[in-house]
Design an enzyme around this catalytic site. Sequence first.
Site, PDB file in Angstrom:
ATOM      1  NE  ARG A  39      71.602 105.860 128.093  1.00 48.95           N
ATOM      2  CZ  ARG A  39      70.342 105.465 127.938  1.00 48.95           C
ATOM      3  NH1 ARG A  39      69.675 105.006 128.982  1.00 48.95           N
ATOM      4  NH2 ARG A  39      69.760 105.529 126.762  1.00 48.95           N
ATOM      5  CE  LYS A 200      59.143  98.320 121.209  1.00 43.87           C
ATOM      6  NZ  LYS A 200      58.911  98.994 122.510  1.00 43.87           N
ATOM      7  N   GLY A 352      71.038 102.479 122.555  1.00 42.90           N
ATOM      8  CA  GLY A 352      71.694 101.793 123.661  1.00 42.90           C
ATOM      9  C   GLY A 352      72.231 100.414 123.305  1.00 42.90           C
ATOM     10  N   GLY A 375      65.540 106.650 123.247  1.00 41.61           N
ATOM     11  CA  GLY A 375      64.257 107.194 122.805  1.00 41.61           C
ATOM     12  C   GLY A 375      64.312 108.701 122.621  1.00 41.61           C
TER      13      GLY A 375
END
Length: 394
Positions: A39, A200, A352, A375
């Site tokens: 990033r 998740k 990520g 996200g």
Amino acid sequence: MKLRKLKSDTELTGKRVLIRIDANVPIKNGKVVDGPHGRIARAAVDIDWLSQRGAKVIILSHLGRPDGKRVPAYSLKPVAKRLGGLLKTRVTLSRDLFGPKVVKRISAMKNGDVLLLENLRFDPREETNAPSFAQALASLGDLYVNHGFAVSHREHASVDAIASDLPSFAGPLLANEISILSKLDSHLKQPFVLVMGGLKFETKLPVIERYLPNVDRVLMGGALATTFLVANGLSVGKSVYDVKSVEAIRSLLEHAKEKILLPTDVVVSGSFRKDAKVRVVDVHDVREAEYIVDIGPSTIARYEKEIHEAKTIVWNGPIGYCEIEKFARGTHAIAKAIAQRTGAATTIVGGGDTVPVLEAAHLADKFTLLSTGGGALLEYLAGKKLPGLEVLEL
């Protein structure tokens, strides 16, 4: 979605440009952990673009969760050092976020200079999207640029409210990301393959559900695939899986089973040690004391076949426990297969946890888009409204 963006011929000489980046990366021994495609490295490209055009560049970012307090461990000092190395110029860190001292420092800046303000989350008003904080930041600049797709799903002052107080634009990298992602809705080419890993399920379900009518195959990997195996009544030994999502997965499989491919063989191990012994087994033969750590060779071959026939591929999340090299073979194989389709297919990769693996495999620059979003990418793919993008929409 079309965003307001800075054109290459925009006059920036002498302009005070506030640029919001996402420098929220791990810090280890006082140094940022961020590779050449990370990033901060990619933010440096947009920062340099502004600096070379004579702008006085003022960088906004956050790090961690200091809960509105000045916590030394969350200082952006290591970020300033990393940016300075990338830009080959000094990047000064301002302890103050607003007020006379920072105004004086900005006034002394020369065209092309770069200043980084301290962690925005040291002020509690950042995360509450307070207009007063946005106005304090806006008073420091002449225009605002959002580079940080990864924070664009946050309704925070430096992402959302600030756009009401300054002429606001999407930076080159953000504009490019959204241009490519928006074609999934406007110009989707099939066969369309969705590759989903990680853990998740609750963050992946909205994406799967949104694209289910148009997707040809959903390839499952990682702990996400393990949860699907549990939902199918299989024993997964001591493997990690998303317990709360088992029933939701059973419901999904009732009406979408033909589109979802699950591992038929897996790599298992008795521990997560680097020297641990591994074996390849059928998914029905996982022992109670074993962990599923990767997909097996037969599954890799099945997944590669689907990928090699696709015209659009979206991948999010690691396929195995890729922190350990011997458990990352499935992830490497899938990454290589997707990279080989770039050009013949639109290839979009995000998450990520995936970037370091792709860098290690020298594949990070082999895709149509290596998204900076985590996200935010999942929320965008799920069709949710992102505050940081809405305020920049034409």
